[in-house]
Every structure is written in C-alpha cells, then in structure tokens.
Design a protein around this motif. Sequence first.
Motif, PDB file in Angstrom:
ATOM      1  N   THR A  51      -9.206  -6.348   2.795  1.00 48.90           N
ATOM      2  CA  THR A  51      -7.674  -5.629   3.584  1.00 48.90           C
ATOM      3  C   THR A  51      -6.756  -6.264   2.773  1.00 48.90           C
ATOM      4  O   THR A  51      -6.781  -7.907   2.870  1.00 48.90           O
ATOM      5  N   ILE A  52      -6.140  -5.854   1.727  1.00 50.81           N
ATOM      6  CA  ILE A  52      -5.140  -6.434   1.064  1.00 50.81           C
ATOM      7  C   ILE A  52      -3.706  -5.822   1.442  1.00 50.81           C
ATOM      8  O   ILE A  52      -3.333  -4.719   1.656  1.00 50.81           O
ATOM      9  N   THR A  53      -2.818  -6.567   1.717  1.00 51.30           N
ATOM     10  CA  THR A  53      -1.441  -6.268   2.055  1.00 51.30           C
ATOM     11  C   THR A  53      -0.565  -6.774   0.751  1.00 51.30           C
ATOM     12  O   THR A  53      -0.592  -8.231   0.552  1.00 51.30           O
ATOM     13  N   THR A  54       0.104  -6.096   0.065  1.00 55.39           N
ATOM     14  CA  THR A  54       0.876  -6.602  -0.967  1.00 55.39           C
ATOM     15  C   THR A  54       2.546  -6.280  -0.936  1.00 55.39           C
ATOM     16  O   THR A  54       2.718  -4.958  -0.492  1.00 55.39           O
ATOM     17  N   GLY A  55       3.262  -7.175  -0.964  1.00 59.82           N
ATOM     18  CA  GLY A  55       4.769  -7.022  -0.960  1.00 59.82           C
ATOM     19  C   GLY A  55       5.411  -6.821  -2.271  1.00 59.82           C
ATOM     20  O   GLY A  55       5.106  -7.976  -3.246  1.00 59.82           O
ATOM     21  N   ALA A  56       6.237  -6.002  -2.844  1.00 62.38           N
ATOM     22  CA  ALA A  56       7.074  -5.882  -3.988  1.00 62.38           C
ATOM     23  C   ALA A  56       8.447  -5.383  -3.587  1.00 62.38           C
ATOM     24  O   ALA A  56       8.850  -4.833  -2.529  1.00 62.38           O
ATOM     25  N   LYS A  57       9.205  -5.808  -4.388  1.00 61.09           N
ATOM     26  CA  LYS A  57      10.496  -5.633  -4.772  1.00 61.09           C
ATOM     27  C   LYS A  57      10.755  -4.110  -4.966  1.00 61.09           C
ATOM     28  O   LYS A  57       9.715  -3.681  -5.621  1.00 61.09           O
ATOM     29  N   THR A  78       9.317  -5.920  -8.798  1.00 56.76           N
ATOM     30  CA  THR A  78       8.586  -7.513  -8.879  1.00 56.76           C
ATOM     31  C   THR A  78       7.524  -7.669  -7.715  1.00 56.76           C
ATOM     32  O   THR A  78       7.846  -7.402  -6.665  1.00 56.76           O
ATOM     33  N   LEU A  79       6.377  -8.228  -8.176  1.00 59.86           N
ATOM     34  CA  LEU A  79       5.438  -8.398  -7.306  1.00 59.86           C
ATOM     35  C   LEU A  79       5.976  -9.719  -6.142  1.00 59.86           C
ATOM     36  O   LEU A  79       6.163 -10.794  -6.803  1.00 59.86           O
ATOM     37  N   MET A  80       5.607  -9.693  -4.891  1.00 60.57           N
ATOM     38  CA  MET A  80       6.141 -10.627  -4.292  1.00 60.57           C
ATOM     39  C   MET A  80       5.245 -11.621  -3.336  1.00 60.57           C
ATOM     40  O   MET A  80       5.035 -12.890  -3.285  1.00 60.57           O
ATOM     41  N   ALA A  81       4.262 -10.946  -3.009  1.00 59.73           N
ATOM     42  CA  ALA A  81       3.301 -11.661  -2.148  1.00 59.73           C
ATOM     43  C   ALA A  81       2.072 -10.940  -2.114  1.00 59.73           C
ATOM     44  O   ALA A  81       2.080  -9.578  -1.804  1.00 59.73           O
ATOM     45  N   ILE A  82       0.629 -11.749  -1.855  1.00 60.42           N
ATOM     46  CA  ILE A  82      -0.379 -10.933  -1.435  1.00 60.42           C
ATOM     47  C   ILE A  82      -1.101 -11.555  -0.169  1.00 60.42           C
ATOM     48  O   ILE A  82      -1.095 -12.751  -0.376  1.00 60.42           O
ATOM     49  N   LYS A  83      -1.480 -10.879   0.788  1.00 55.11           N
ATOM     50  CA  LYS A  83      -2.224 -11.497   1.870  1.00 55.11           C
ATOM     51  C   LYS A  83      -3.693 -10.706   1.875  1.00 55.11           C
ATOM     52  O   LYS A  83      -3.652  -9.523   1.739  1.00 55.11           O
ATOM     53  N   HIS A  84      -4.603 -11.375   1.652  1.00 52.44           N
ATOM     54  CA  HIS A  84      -5.824 -10.868   1.447  1.00 52.44           C
ATOM     55  C   HIS A  84      -6.853 -11.385   2.343  1.00 52.44           C
ATOM     56  O   HIS A  84      -7.143 -12.648   2.560  1.00 52.44           O
ATOM     57  N   GLU A  85      -7.700 -10.325   3.038  1.00 49.45           N
ATOM     58  CA  GLU A  85      -8.742 -10.874   3.801  1.00 49.45           C
ATOM     59  C   GLU A  85     -10.103 -10.044   3.324  1.00 49.45           C
ATOM     60  O   GLU A  85      -9.977  -8.974   2.860  1.00 49.45           O
ATOM     61  N   CYS A  86     -11.009 -10.881   3.195  1.00 47.61           N
ATOM     62  CA  CYS A  86     -12.362 -10.148   2.824  1.00 47.61           C
ATOM     63  C   CYS A  86     -13.522 -10.504   3.490  1.00 47.61           C
ATOM     64  O   CYS A  86     -13.332 -11.873   3.712  1.00 47.61           O
ATOM     65  N   TRP A  87     -14.256  -9.724   3.928  1.00 43.21           N
ATOM     66  CA  TRP A  87     -15.704  -9.939   4.575  1.00 43.21           C
ATOM     67  C   TRP A  87     -16.628  -9.584   3.632  1.00 43.21           C
ATOM     68  O   TRP A  87     -16.877  -8.566   3.129  1.00 43.21           O
ATOM     69  N   LEU A  88     -17.684 -10.680   3.428  1.00 41.58           N
ATOM     70  CA  LEU A  88     -18.776 -10.400   2.470  1.00 41.58           C
ATOM     71  C   LEU A  88     -20.229 -10.299   3.370  1.00 41.58           C
ATOM     72  O   LEU A  88     -20.213 -11.272   4.081  1.00 41.58           O
ATOM     73  N   ASP A  89     -20.862  -9.279   3.007  1.00 42.92           N
ATOM     74  CA  ASP A  89     -22.382  -9.007   3.668  1.00 42.92           C
ATOM     75  C   ASP A  89     -23.151  -9.732   2.817  1.00 42.92           C
ATOM     76  O   ASP A  89     -23.350  -9.372   1.547  1.00 42.92           O
TER      77      ASP A  89
END
Lengths: 292, 152, 787
Positions: C287-293, C297-308
């Motif tokens: 699950t990735i949340t990316t913020g940009a202007k 311009t890329l501002m931030a990435i919030k990243h969650e990952c579940w590995l099986d």
Amino acid sequence: MLLPKFEFHEPGSIKEALELKKKLGSTARLLAGGTDLLVHLKKKIITTDHIISLQRIESLARITAQPDFVEIGACATMAAISGTPVIKEKFSALKSGVDNIGTHLIRNRATLGGNVCNASPAGDSLPALLIYKALVLLESLDGKREMPIEEFFKGPGKTDMKADEILTGFRLPTPPAHSGAHYIQLGKRKSSEINVVNVASFLEFDPKTKIILNARIALGSVAATPIRSLKAEALLKGKIAEETSFYEAGEKARFEDCKPIDDFRGSAAYRRAMVGVLTKRTLTTAFELAGR
Amino acid sequence: MKKIIHLTINELDHEIAVEPNKTLADLLRYDLKLTGTKKGCDTGDCGACTVIMNGDPVNSCLVLAVQANGSRIETVEGLSTDEGIHPIQKAFVEKGAIQCGYCTPGMIMSTKSLLDKNPNPNEQEIREGISGNLCRCTGYTKIFEAIESLRS
Amino acid sequence: MKEFDIISTRANRIDTPDKATGRAVFVDDISRPGMLYGALLQSPHAHAKILSIDTSKAEKLKGVKAVITSKDAGSIKYGVSPARYDETVFAIDRVRYVGDEIAAVAADSLDIALAAVDLIKVEYEILPAVLTIEEAMKDGAPLLHEGSPKNLCAEVHQEFGNVEEGLKNSDIIITTKMKNKRQDGAFIEMQGCIAEFDNLGVLTLTSSTQVPHYVQRTVAMVLGMDVGKVRVIKPYVGAGFGIKAAANPMELACCILARKTKKPVKMNYTRDQVFMLARARHQFSHTITTGAKKDGTLMAIKHECWLDGGAYTSFGIATVYYTGSLLGGPYKLDNMSYDGYRVYNNKPACGAQRGHGAVIARAAFEQQLDMIAEKIGMDPLELRIKNMMETGDTTCNDLNMSSFGMSECIEAVRKGSGWDHKKGKMPKGKGIGMACGFFVSGAGYPIYRSDTWHGTVIVKLTEDGGTALVYTASAEIGQGSDTAFAMIAAETLGIPLENVRLASGDTDMGVDLGAYSSRQTLMTGHATKDAAEHAKRQVLEVLAEQLKVPVENMDIRNGFIEFKGAAPDFSGLRTRYIKEHRGWIDNPASEKLTFKEASRIAFLERGSIVGTGKYKPHDLGGKFKGAAVGTSPAYGCSAQVAEVTVDMETGQVTIDKITDAHDCGKAINLTSVEGQMQGSVSMGIGEAMHEEVIFDKQGRVLNHDLAEYKIVTSMDMPHVEAIVVESDEPNGPYGAKEVGEGAIMPTIPAILNAVYDAAGVRLNELPLTPERVYNAIQEYKEKNKIK
C-alpha cells in the motif's frame, strides 16, 4: 524421475497387439508417442507392469486421402498430420488444433490416437474432430467397429474404448464445397500451453444466398468432455452467414450450451464469456476461409 | 528384463542391453557418458534434452531407449567435425546466444533440425522451430540473431 | 587512439565454446568412482508434529548404505542471515511446510534410494496449517517459530524526513495497492550436488550454487567442521537468479550422507522438488501513498508492505528491508516512510530473486507516477525527468548515486521507441508506457556481520612467461562473470585475452561472496584489476632493474612493452630468453619487447610472479536500523518503454516491443550486458503476464512443472531493443557497475502503464492473465456505461 519397472512388448501387427492386450488385461498400457503416458508414469499418476508399444505397426501411422474422406491412423504424429497437404487444404481446423499441442518437440512424437484416448476436455485436436464429424475406428479380435467421435468421450480421461479394443484410426469425411472451419484456443502463453477455452466451428452455406445450411460448433474445456454446442448450431441453421448471426450463436453457446468449472487455470465465468467470443470469431473466420 | 537394442549415435553404431524403463536421455547421459544432452525437467516441458531422432528433434526424456531401437540419433557431441565446431555452434558463440549454457545443446539441436529442413526460415518459423526449448537467461533475442545469421 | 584494447568490446565469451559443444561440465554430468545416490524424505503435510520416525525397514533394503535423520544431522540452526538462523537440516519435532525435509537415504542406485525413502515410516500428528498472512496472524493461530509471536518473522519501521509534512504540502495524494504472486526461479538446471570426503577428512562439495563461500561456511558450521577442511567447488551452473544464493537442505544432507558412508554421494532435485524448495520471489502486498505538488514535484512516500514469507526466513530478512529502501530513489525525495512486515506461514520459504524485494514496489510506484502525471496533465516521461536524481545526489535514506546515467537512459528509450510521436496517438487497443528503475551494484555489507574482504583474486603468471592464470572464487552462473574478469585482467595487464586462463568458483581460490545483489562485476572486477596491477607492477619492476628505465616510463599494451620515448636496448633480455628456448621455431623476433619475454625474465629474477587483489566497499549508509540493506558502492539504473496490444474482448495482452536502456557504468563486454538486459526483460514479462506459483488448500504447489508454471517461450518474447548507456562509475573497475538485476526493474510497470494506455484500465494485481485484464475491462465498461 524414474519410470516404474515394466515389461516392454512390441507387436508387429494389430492382431498381435490385440492378443497381447487380451492376455495382459489391465496390467498393460498401450504406448503410442509416449508424451502423455510416460509423463503420467513418471509423476506416479498411474503405474503399469506391461507396456504394449504400437510403434512398429506401420499401418497405424498411415494417413490416406480418398476423394470422399481422409483416414488418419491412430499413431500418426501431430507433426505428420500437420504436414500432410490434404489436412492443410481441407481440414485446416484440425491442423490448427494439432499445431497447438505442446511444443514442436512434443508434436514429433505425440499421436492423434493418444490425444483422443487421453480424453482431456481441453484436448487441442478434439474440437476439430467433432466439427469434422470424425468417426473413431476401433478393432478387437472379434472385428471392427466405428462410432461418431462425440459419442466416444465419456468423461475426463474416459472413452468408450473397450478393454479388448485398440483405437486404430479416424475417418473424416471430406467437407462439402462452400464450407469452412476454424479453430481458436485461448491460453496464457503461446507455446506449451493447456487451454483455458478452445472452440472449433464449421459452416456450410449456400453460396448465392449465404444462408447457413449446416453449422457445427465444438467447445473444449467447458464441460466434462469436448461438446457440441447444439443450441447455437440450431440457431444458425437457416440464418444468413453474417456478423449478427455469429454473435448470437456465440451468446447462445455461452449461456446455454456449456458447463464450465472454476479451476486453477481459469474461472467458470471467464470461460463462459470466452465461449461467446471464440464461437463468434471461429464462425467469422470459418466463413471467410470458405470464401477463398 | 533387459533388451538388446541397436542405435546409431552420431554415426557410431552401438549395441546395448537396456532396461525397458530407461529413457533415451538417461541412456545417453549415464550409460554412454554423452553428457552434452541435459535434463531440465524430465517431463518434456523444457527441451534441454532435445536430440534429433531419425531426422526429427524430440524430447529424449520422453523416448524409451527401447523405442529408439534401430534409430539414428544425433546429439550435440556429433556436430563438431575435424574441421572444428559446427557453424551453428560458432554462430551461437559469436552472437552471444549462450549464457548459462544449460538449454544450449537442446537449443542447438532444434536449430540444426530447423535449418536442415528449412535453410531460410523467417522470423515466425525460427520462433516456432525452437518453441519447445525454454531459455531463462537470454530472453531468446540473441538466439534469434544467431539463427538468422545462419540463413542461406 | 582506442581507449581500451580488451574491455568495451564484443569479445567471444571464454566459456561458451565448451557450452556450445556439450563439453562444459555441470554437476549432474559428473560421476565419481563408488558414488552413491541420495534421496530425501519430505513432509507431505503443511504442518504436523513428528511423533516417531522408523527407518528400520529402509535401512534393511538391499543396496542402502545409510539413512539419516536429525539424529545424525544434529540441531544446529542455520539460514541465510545469522540474525535469523531458523532452519535445521532435518525437521526435529515438527514439519512446517509440504516439502520440509525429514530424512535422507544413500544407496547404490537412485532406484533403491527412492524405494528406501518410501519405507521410512513417519508418524505424524497433523496440526492446523496457516497458509496466508491473515490466517497466520489471527488470534489462536499456531505459532511456527518460538520467539515470533503472531508469526511475524520480521518487522521494519523507518522514516526519513517528515512524511506527514510532505503530504500536507502536497497538492495531489494518491494511494494504491499492488499485489503479486510468488514466483519460481525456473532456472533450467535443477539444483544438484556431489559430496565426498577424502581419507584425511577433507570434504569436497561440488554444487550448482551461486555462492560457494556462503555454502562453505554453512556446511562447516552445521557439520561442526573447520572451514579449512571444507572445499566447495562450483562447476558450470545452469543459472540461479538468487534462488541458488544460499545453502539448501539437500547440500547439507548430502554432506552428512557422505560423511556417514565414507563414499561420494550425489543428489539432485527433481523439477517438482525445485518448486517445493521455493526460496524465490515473495508475494508482496503493497500500500503506497504518494504526495506530489501540482507541478509534479514529488513530496513524500508512505509505504506499507506485507510479505508472505513461508515457513522459514531464508533471505527474507534482507528482502523486507530492500522492499522499502529501494523506493528512496531514483527520484529526488525528502520524505519517505516504510513499514514492512514479513509473516511466517506453512508454505515453502521465499527468498531472493532477481531484483530482490524492490521489483513489485517499483511496479506499484511507477504506476502511481503515471497516475500523477495524468492528473496534472504532464507527459509521464517528463514527470520522471523533472524529479530525477543526478550524479552525486544522495537519497533521503543515504544511498549515494556516484554515477547516474538516468537522463541518458530516458532519452535513449524516448528516441528508440518513438515515444514522442506515439504517446497519445496509438490506435484503440494499442498502448505505450514507460518506467524507470535502479538497483544496487553489490550489497554494501556481507550477509554475515564481518570485516571480510568481499572478493579476493589471484593473478599468477606462468613461469615460462606470457600467460596469466586468474583464480577467483566468484561464481559464473551464466551472466558472463568469468569472461568479464578475464577481460579485466587482460586489459589491466596489457595482454591479449587469449593469453588469459581463468578458473573460478572454488573456495580454495580465495574469498568471494558470490553472485548475488549484482555484485561481481564491480566488486570482484575491482579485486581482479587489483591483482593484475600487482602482477604487472612486479614485471615492470624487474624490467626497471634490468633495463635501467623507471617503472613510470613503461607500460604493457597488446602483449608488448611500451616505453616512453626511445626504447632501451633489450637485446640482452631477448638473447637470454631465446637461449632457453632452443628448438622453438617461433621465438620472439618483434621490434618490441614482448610480455612473454618480460614475464619470463621476471620469473627468473624473482620466482613465481603472483599478484593478489582484494576488494571491499568503504563504509556505506546511515546509522539507522537496517541501514545496511540497500547500501552499495554504486547503482545501476534503467528506463524502459513497452508497447502493447490488448485484445479488448478476451483480455489477452501481446507485448509488441520493449525498448530498454540501461546504465551499466562501463560495459566490460557489450554483448554480455545486452544479454543480461534481454534476459531481465524476459523474466519481467513472465512475472507481469503469466508466472505465479499456485497452491491448493493443503499447502501443496499445484503447478509444479514448467508446463503449468509459465515462463516466456520463444513464441512470447517481443522484440527487445537494448541500448547500453555508460556513465563511468568512479567506484567501479574501469567505470563498470551492474546490469544483472537493475534491468528487470522497469519492465513490469512499463507494461502496466502501456496496458492502461491501450485499454484504460489500471491493474493492481499480477500476473496480468487474460482473465484478470478482461475482468478489469468489464468493470471499466460497467462503471462508464460502455457496451
């Protein structure tokens, strides 16, 4: 992977093969190309004490073309069938079917008889055999018999072949003038593929009015055996060969003629939808090819 | 019980006693020490075991040695001559069509069979001619180039 | 004047003539006198207690020489990373996946060994199995490993900069999920090995491995032996892709059987055992949340990952870190957070596979970039360019791009694909898409915490002069590393390639961490250059003494000694050489002094000329937890454009062309670099389109053969235009850095973006089977009321 220990027999004639089969009964398996049998033995899906190879019986590999029909020996390889001119010219849907089996290497060994006796609902050669109204030729020590191919399949891996019989070949009547056929299979990659859905269609029509005189549609991978799409065929008879008819036939086949299941290759819903698309497309191309 | 079979392998005649359940691939590799032919799956899916049998390329893992009785077999070892390596082998080397090399003997035998029957294959025919030989390293691109360079 | 004589060419590889003729030896081609055959007993259950094991019948079978269980193997835990040693050779009290090893047999023939395995009676108490992340984490779920509550194998929480701030300052925020399926390495050669003890208690293990060094250490540790008494030899290997980058249970069992029987023992995995072992790409749920202007311009990435993760950790402890760390680039980004979770369950263990944990994260993120570009009305290619890092930049998580040819890569694929006149102008059902990616050029730190050199190389000149023998413990697994090192040695020494003989893959030759994390060209390449320079220096020093010329005024090029200014009179040296070669008809008669003569004289003066080289990277990375993973002395990078046709009625996607540009710093061998690019693309296509390992409800692999596990065939592979970009990496030998794994990064997202362009659907689950694409199209049609 190792094969089980077995005795190997190489009869030189059909009679010899039948005698062996009678003597050994269920302890023996017939071997043609081996591309199914040897794999199943290695994977321990089946086992056997005796193998009766049909490879030395030349008559079983023959492909003979007569004006009214072509006879394909049970041990004719896919490559041999594909390369035979009369098959290319008059039975193009069968050529398409055999050309899709396995890989170019498998096709040099795999036989039509083997593919039919394996009786997988997804078998590539099967829909075309159905639409060409192939007759299955069987022989026992008591004599010969023939039966229409669509009655030959009884379930996945099951056929009408009796314990004392050998399938010796197939007879396909030559299609009439003003007819065409086509085969399409759908999988995920383009070689060494087991079908998600496969369809063959045959159309015979009046060249002047374009009215469909006969339609035969065979569906694979959507029932326990390859089946004819009878309601769709009935719909087409008497209709004009054109896009709307083909589309309607596809919808009929899709909703009323097939019973697909979910398995790890695909869902029932998708298979059903593809029956519609492939029926329409094979009919369209069958008609185009007939025009040439 | 073993059966005596006769094979001509790379133009050499052999008389061998084999168990019926021995595959041609295993006979070549373990009994005759012709280890050029490889085994990548043993069930006819990868083509690493490709040899030419009576003029046609086949999965030797799906041929019983006893079925091959009386046959002419060509393996990768038979391609080189006194003059040196075979043009197909040379092209594979020069075009970079070999990486790990495990699919290579089978790929080369399929190529030989393709070119023996069709010395001028088009792109589609080349792809079909090796469709039973899986390669995980090259992405096939340089294999196509090698075969194209051999067209007459 | 040409810059290089040997490198940067398309020299024929030194190993391929033997591979083309069937002469190259792989492990199953080897037979040893008195060799026994081994077979494994593996669990048929996903989760069960072992109540008893009765090997008596098996032991009595004629031809059986040994049956071993955990009684013989002991209970020393091993794995990939010392931080997570959670495996034993054989299950002790329970089995955790279908395939978990319980016992092994050595017998006179494989037939007998397999029959004996069937005679081993195991009493199981079947335990409830958990097959998914959700099941494994439920309250009351069985615990697979002590000390891992909720079956959490590993948990990572990292934040760089301030993600909340970054998102607050963004004009556009996009959140998407992306899920893939487990993959299989599907290398054509199954794992196999031969273990043999000699009469002095020295063990030689010949194995199809990527990492002789790690295998050597693991074997020594588990068998309780001195590392110096364990020799691991890698013959030719039929590829590995990361799966063969760790010791496997078969290798260990084989060594123990060899020790017990005092005979050589050979073992092989069958193809379905390869599927059972797995150790390939994880299943990731991102699950990735990316913020940009709104200017892109890329501002931030919030990243969650579940590995099986499966039943054991294997490489997974590194995977869960790579998943997060490699989103830090290749774009300028100040704010990134990553929460990663790897969960145990009763399926085979997942490990490392080409591109490691970063491939699916890259796929998800590059798709998001296209979504952002669409929202703001920017060409997706331009959006990448706008945000791209430059040479010398460092990511927010301390990864430094010492060379970075990304803009060249983008321009190359823009031009090569005809992007500008195709984008937005493709006919219905056809689409074009692009993506970028990057990867480490060798892990900055070894898998076990150590000060060890990452690679050592010996270059020894033959005493008669003229030939250089290169010894490296590195692993040629098909990528062309042997040739690369031979070329580097030849270039450095200044002699023709044909005068270099190289041997590799033997732990007696030195230390080399092996073929993983795309490290060998840069790291072992450096050590090779180092060793060759050392050897060359010794030769020139002898010449300096003999000819009274300073070393700096001499060089070796193309096998000849070059002098600055006028050449001195070297006739004395030549006479000395020829005197020793009476009877030879091809004695040196050239105008220039030859390397052959010089190296012979050097031997006469000094004894054997041996150059030693070594390499380890300088201290890399930040000081935060997990900082080590993702660090590297350099990063390879690439851009790809995919062109596809989507059959809107069936969902079938045909990939028509891939244009691929990869910055490898400096191509040591151009053909090899292209080959790695094309191979990477084919694996990327397979993963994007039709590769997935499928399990049944009992935890067994359903599609455990190469017919049902679908890798790309010759019929599926599109045209690939491979463009090599060279940014001259300062940390690489001759400027070289990686290509082996970086090249797979853009493939999946380029295809995803092209499919969107063609069909208007964004897919968030791989593989893109026709059915999946079809369903997405149907959903889109319904949503937009299209017929």
